[in-house]
Design a protein around this motif. Structure first.
Motif, PDB file in Angstrom:
ATOM      1  N   TRP A  25      17.583  16.217  -2.167  1.00  0.00           N
ATOM      2  CA  TRP A  25      18.735  15.954  -1.957  1.00  0.00           C
ATOM      3  C   TRP A  25      19.243  14.709  -1.600  1.00  0.00           C
ATOM      4  N   GLY A  30       5.873   7.791  -6.473  1.00  0.00           N
ATOM      5  CA  GLY A  30       6.813   8.791  -5.851  1.00  0.00           C
ATOM      6  C   GLY A  30       6.289   9.522  -4.457  1.00  0.00           C
ATOM      7  N   GLY A  31       4.968   9.709  -4.151  1.00  0.00           N
ATOM      8  CA  GLY A  31       4.488  10.061  -2.908  1.00  0.00           C
ATOM      9  C   GLY A  31       5.223  11.315  -2.526  1.00  0.00           C
ATOM     10  N   ARG A  32       6.012  11.346  -1.501  1.00  0.00           N
ATOM     11  CA  ARG A  32       6.684  12.864  -1.218  1.00  0.00           C
ATOM     12  C   ARG A  32       7.957  12.928  -2.167  1.00  0.00           C
ATOM     13  N   ILE A  47       0.979  -1.274  -0.075  1.00  0.00           N
ATOM     14  CA  ILE A  47      -0.022   0.032   0.011  1.00  0.00           C
ATOM     15  C   ILE A  47       0.868   1.051   0.045  1.00  0.00           C
ATOM     16  N   GLY A  48       0.668   2.015  -1.065  1.00  0.00           N
ATOM     17  CA  GLY A  48       1.604   3.178  -1.269  1.00  0.00           C
ATOM     18  C   GLY A  48       3.011   2.977  -2.343  1.00  0.00           C
ATOM     19  N   ALA A  49       3.019   3.895  -3.194  1.00  0.00           N
ATOM     20  CA  ALA A  49       4.147   3.872  -4.226  1.00  0.00           C
ATOM     21  C   ALA A  49       5.122   4.819  -3.956  1.00  0.00           C
ATOM     22  N   LYS A  69       7.046  23.860   0.160  1.00  0.00           N
ATOM     23  CA  LYS A  69       8.057  23.714  -0.407  1.00  0.00           C
ATOM     24  C   LYS A  69       7.678  24.682  -1.855  1.00  0.00           C
ATOM     25  N   ARG A 109      -2.538   8.025  -5.303  1.00  0.00           N
ATOM     26  CA  ARG A 109      -2.488   9.241  -6.318  1.00  0.00           C
ATOM     27  C   ARG A 109      -2.543   8.728  -7.776  1.00  0.00           C
ATOM     28  N   GLY A 156       5.319  16.591   5.990  1.00  0.00           N
ATOM     29  CA  GLY A 156       6.350  16.846   4.902  1.00  0.00           C
ATOM     30  C   GLY A 156       7.360  15.798   5.496  1.00  0.00           C
ATOM     31  N   GLY A 192       7.381   1.830  -0.687  1.00  0.00           N
ATOM     32  CA  GLY A 192       6.621   0.827  -1.500  1.00  0.00           C
ATOM     33  C   GLY A 192       7.190   0.347  -2.550  1.00  0.00           C
ATOM     34  N   VAL A 198      -6.490   3.092  -0.563  1.00  0.00           N
ATOM     35  CA  VAL A 198      -7.046   1.953   0.493  1.00  0.00           C
ATOM     36  C   VAL A 198      -7.820   2.501   1.527  1.00  0.00           C
ATOM     37  N   LEU A 255      -1.062  -0.859  -4.433  1.00  0.00           N
ATOM     38  CA  LEU A 255      -2.062  -0.080  -4.620  1.00  0.00           C
ATOM     39  C   LEU A 255      -1.784   1.390  -4.085  1.00  0.00           C
ATOM     40  N   GLY A 281       9.197  17.694  -3.785  1.00  0.00           N
ATOM     41  CA  GLY A 281       9.232  17.189  -2.524  1.00  0.00           C
ATOM     42  C   GLY A 281      10.805  16.741  -2.514  1.00  0.00           C
ATOM     43  N   TYR A 320      -2.698  12.586   1.119  1.00  0.00           N
ATOM     44  CA  TYR A 320      -2.085  11.431   1.221  1.00  0.00           C
ATOM     45  C   TYR A 320      -0.849  11.329   1.564  1.00  0.00           C
ATOM     46  N   SER A 366       8.147   2.918   5.697  1.00  0.00           N
ATOM     47  CA  SER A 366       8.343   4.440   5.472  1.00  0.00           C
ATOM     48  C   SER A 366       9.341   5.004   5.946  1.00  0.00           C
TER      49      SER A 366
HETATM   50  C1  LIG Z   1       9.416  19.064   1.043  1.00  0.00           C
HETATM   51  C2  LIG Z   1      10.196  17.900   1.252  1.00  0.00           C
HETATM   52  C3  LIG Z   1      11.477  18.038   1.258  1.00  0.00           C
HETATM   53  C4  LIG Z   1      12.164  16.896   1.317  1.00  0.00           C
HETATM   54  N1  LIG Z   1      13.687  16.955   1.082  1.00  0.00           N
HETATM   55  C5  LIG Z   1      14.425  15.725   1.179  1.00  0.00           C
HETATM   56  C6  LIG Z   1      15.711  15.801   0.601  1.00  0.00           C
HETATM   57  O1  LIG Z   1      16.185  16.758  -0.006  1.00  0.00           O
HETATM   58  N2  LIG Z   1      16.117  14.387   0.745  1.00  0.00           N
HETATM   59  C7  LIG Z   1      15.573  13.426   0.987  1.00  0.00           C
HETATM   60  O2  LIG Z   1      16.202  12.374   1.031  1.00  0.00           O
HETATM   61  N3  LIG Z   1      14.294  13.458   1.563  1.00  0.00           N
HETATM   62  C8  LIG Z   1      13.853  14.444   1.685  1.00  0.00           C
HETATM   63  N4  LIG Z   1      12.418  14.537   1.992  1.00  0.00           N
HETATM   64  C9  LIG Z   1      12.023  13.402   2.737  1.00  0.00           C
HETATM   65  C10 LIG Z   1      11.565  12.189   1.675  1.00  0.00           C
HETATM   66  O3  LIG Z   1      10.698  12.682   0.525  1.00  0.00           O
HETATM   67  C11 LIG Z   1      10.998  11.194   2.373  1.00  0.00           C
HETATM   68  O4  LIG Z   1      11.319  10.566   3.383  1.00  0.00           O
HETATM   69  C12 LIG Z   1      10.406   9.831   1.451  1.00  0.00           C
HETATM   70  O5  LIG Z   1      10.074  10.357   0.077  1.00  0.00           O
HETATM   71  C13 LIG Z   1       9.336   9.073   2.011  1.00  0.00           C
HETATM   72  O6  LIG Z   1       9.127   8.150   1.326  1.00  0.00           O
HETATM   73  P1  LIG Z   1       7.773   7.094   1.835  1.00  0.00           P
HETATM   74  O7  LIG Z   1       7.847   5.889   0.729  1.00  0.00           O
HETATM   75  O8  LIG Z   1       8.143   6.546   3.181  1.00  0.00           O
HETATM   76  O9  LIG Z   1       6.668   7.871   1.951  1.00  0.00           O
HETATM   77  P2  LIG Z   1       5.717   8.556   0.671  1.00  0.00           P
HETATM   78  O10 LIG Z   1       6.696   9.021  -0.510  1.00  0.00           O
HETATM   79  O11 LIG Z   1       4.778   9.497   1.196  1.00  0.00           O
HETATM   80  O12 LIG Z   1       4.793   7.373  -0.113  1.00  0.00           O
HETATM   81  C14 LIG Z   1       3.713   6.963   0.476  1.00  0.00           C
HETATM   82  C15 LIG Z   1       2.722   6.717  -0.396  1.00  0.00           C
HETATM   83  O13 LIG Z   1       1.526   6.127   0.116  1.00  0.00           O
HETATM   84  C16 LIG Z   1       0.498   6.512  -0.794  1.00  0.00           C
HETATM   85  N5  LIG Z   1      -0.844   6.547  -0.006  1.00  0.00           N
HETATM   86  C17 LIG Z   1      -1.113   7.225   1.225  1.00  0.00           C
HETATM   87  N6  LIG Z   1      -2.271   7.136   1.666  1.00  0.00           N
HETATM   88  C18 LIG Z   1      -2.762   6.193   0.945  1.00  0.00           C
HETATM   89  C19 LIG Z   1      -3.946   5.176   0.897  1.00  0.00           C
HETATM   90  N7  LIG Z   1      -4.689   5.194   1.757  1.00  0.00           N
HETATM   91  N8  LIG Z   1      -3.882   4.141  -0.006  1.00  0.00           N
HETATM   92  C20 LIG Z   1      -2.986   4.124  -0.969  1.00  0.00           C
HETATM   93  N9  LIG Z   1      -2.020   4.806  -0.807  1.00  0.00           N
HETATM   94  C21 LIG Z   1      -1.779   5.508  -0.089  1.00  0.00           C
HETATM   95  C22 LIG Z   1       0.961   8.128  -0.948  1.00  0.00           C
HETATM   96  O14 LIG Z   1      -0.001   8.545  -2.013  1.00  0.00           O
HETATM   97  C23 LIG Z   1       2.413   7.804  -1.120  1.00  0.00           C
HETATM   98  O15 LIG Z   1       2.653   7.610  -2.745  1.00  0.00           O
HETATM   99  C24 LIG Z   1      11.629  15.627   1.966  1.00  0.00           C
HETATM  100  C25 LIG Z   1      10.288  15.524   2.031  1.00  0.00           C
HETATM  101  C26 LIG Z   1       9.424  16.808   1.862  1.00  0.00           C
HETATM  102  C27 LIG Z   1       8.012  16.542   1.946  1.00  0.00           C
END
Ligand SMILES: Cc1cc2nc3c(=O)[nH]c(=O)nc-3n(C[C@H](O)[C@H](O)[C@H](O)COP(=O)(O)OP(=O)(O)OC[C@H]3O[C@@H](n4cnc5c(N)ncnc54)[C@H](O)[C@@H]3O)c2cc1C
Length: 434
Positions: A63, A44-46, A14-16, A293, A40, A378, A20, A231, A37, A60, A374, A405
């Motif tokens: 670096w 890529g998410g964040r 759950i989450g790409a 951002k 968005r 940040g 994920g 989800v 699943l 998002g 979603y 995560s």
């Molecule tokens: C503004 C900003 C600047 C940042 N700067 C840096 C940086 O310079 N360098 C760095 O390394 N990191 C940086 N980060 C942090 C980094 O982006 C995150 O730590 C990382 O992308 C998190 O990945 P993740 O897969 O854990 O979460 P996410 O990328 O958030 O992925 C989670 C996914 O789950 C999905 N989701 C949510 N709810 C549901 C649901 N109910 N059903 C299905 N899917 C769902 C979301 O849409 C999302 O695609 C930054 C973050 C932000 C916001």
């Protein structure tokens, strides 16, 4: 723990985002049938590679540091090049008499001197940065401190305080009272316990964008990905897990990797309910609630200027130069102040002016991650006591569920590296290997 006859899939992720997609790739490599699943209409998410002013931009996470081990391994695996940000030519920093211009060497050097005092001791209490509780004995008391508590302990001069409190406040999501001292200290330790190491964490980007890495992972593993599929519920019966989307489609699997942002876990109905550490984590939030951002497009003139504000000062406390465009120059900026309207060009211009920088603004592109349904936040920045009370339980499995995560990494939480690390771990758990 796989192979249940009635399951549609071996594993549902759950989450790409990076967590994920990493888990999905690892499970595909083990021969599993994997469904991802994603809520968005993009992966890529964040992280989110976009374009503005004719340039690739990141809305998002951006670096990366080649020494970040999990990220570094991926760059090697897919032969992806990094691009270094062009150097800053001048810095504007706050002083008791208002913003003042410094050479970058002088400005960042002064800041570094304060940070070195602030994080003195990390080699001891974060001796093994990827085992954050290795010295839990020492961290128990330190983890109670806010960043503000630590600044106060140091008895800084007003000049010194102003050099760093804009950064401590912005990383903590708006106020130094909100963030745990151990969170920043952990990053410092991961970066090699030096100011040079810390500064290097804001230097390199994936040349073709973060999307290029995600796409390389997807191309290799070819998991089935269903976009626009939020989800709504996850029901673990003990023999199978049923995952139902908001549109009512139900899928079954023998294991599930929940790779959503921790702050968003509360939007899904889990039965049985989430384990206590994750319930607390999602209730308190780990990622900062205010995180905008901004990409500011300005006419040429100000040049490659870095601007930093004081805590409680400008609603845009951090401004960095990016690239020239045909019309001018792109700047990256961050805001953790809910009062700022990032779509209001005049407000943005005024906020930047408070840093000492005059920009002739052409336009602004911004994303508010805190209000993004979603993400609901940040970057991860733990609050006091979260490290010592929620770890390591936040990384444990619960029934047939494992959790990935960047918010709950052992190492680089708040970074792409941490998301990858957690995805690798959750995949091993889902495959029954740990
Ligand atoms: C503004 C900003 C600047 C940042 N700067 C840096 C940086 O310079 N360098 C760095 O390394 N990191 C940086 N980060 C942090 C980094 O982006 C995150 O730590 C990382 O992308 C998190 O990945 P993740 O897969 O854990 O979460 P996410 O990328 O958030 O992925 C989670 C996914 O789950 C999905 N989701 C949510 N709810 C549901 C649901 N109910 N059903 C299905 N899917 C769902 C979301 O849409 C999302 O695609 C930054 C973050 C932000 C916001």
């Amino acid at each position: 723990a796989t192979g249940g006859a009635a399951a549609d899939w071996d594993v549902i992720v759950i989450g790409a985002g990076f967590a994920g997609i990493t888990a999905a790739r690892e499970l595909r490599a083990r021969g599993k049938r994997v469904l991802v699943l994603e809520a968005r209409d993009r992966i890529g998410g964040r992280t989110w590679t976009d374009t503005y002013g004719g340039q690739l931009i990141e809305r998002g996470g951006t670096w990366v540091e080649p020494t970040q081990p999990y990220l570094g391994a991926e760059l090697t695996r897919y032969k992806l090049a990094l691009e270094e940000d062009e150097p800053i030519s001048t810095t504007w920093l706050p002083t008791p008499n208002g913003p003042r211009q410094f050479t970058p060497e002088d400005g960042f050097g002064r800041m570094g001197t304060v940070f070195e005092r602030m994080f003195d001791g990390t080699r001891t209490y974060f001796e093994k940065p990827f085992q954050p509780l290795y010295r839990a004995d020492l961290l128990q008391s330190l983890d109670k401190l806010t960043l503000r508590d630590r600044l106060t302990q140091l008895a800084l001069t007003p000049e010194e305080e102003l050099l760093v409190n804009g950064q401590t406040a912005v990383y903590a999501g708006g106020a130094s009272t909100d963030g745990a001292f151990t969170m920043f200290a952990h990053w410092w330790a991961l970066a090699g316990h030096t100011n040079a190491g810390w500064n290097d964490t804001m230097r390199w980007r994936i040349a073709k964008g973060t999307t290029a890495l995600l796409q390389a992972m997807v191309n290799e593993a070819k998991p089935t990905i269903k976009l626009s599929s939020p989800v709504a519920s996850v029901n673990d019966t003990g023999t199978l897990v049923y995952v139902t989307t908001t549109s009512g489609t139900r899928y079954s699997a023998t294991a599930v990797v929940v790779a959503m942002p921790v702050n968003a876990l509360g939007t899904v109905k889990f039965s049985p309910s989430l384990p206590p550490a994750l319930t607390t984590a999602t209730t308190q939030g780990i990622a900062v609630k205010n995180a905008v951002k901004l990409w500011i497009h300005a006419r040429k003139g100000a040049g490659r200027v870095y601007g930093q504000g004081a805590e409680g000062g400008s609603p845009i406390p951090m401004l960095l130069p990016f690239k020239e465009t045909s019309e001018g120059m792109l700047y990256v900026a961050f805001s953790t102040d809910p009062r700022l309207d990032p779509t209001n060009t005049a407000q943005v211009k005024k906020a930047v002016q408070q840093l000492g920088v005059n920009l002739d603004v052409i336009g602004v592109k911004a994303h508010d991650w805190g209000r993004d349904p979603y993400a609901r936040g940040g970057w991860a920045f733990r609050k006091p006591r979260q490290l010592t009370t929620l770890y390591p339980e936040v990384t444990y499995t619960s029934g047939r569920l494992s959790f990935a995560s960047g918010d709950i990494a052992n190492g680089w939480s708040g970074y792409i590296d941490g998301a990858i690390e957690s995805g690798l771990r959750a995949a091993r758990q889902a495959a029954g290997e740990e």
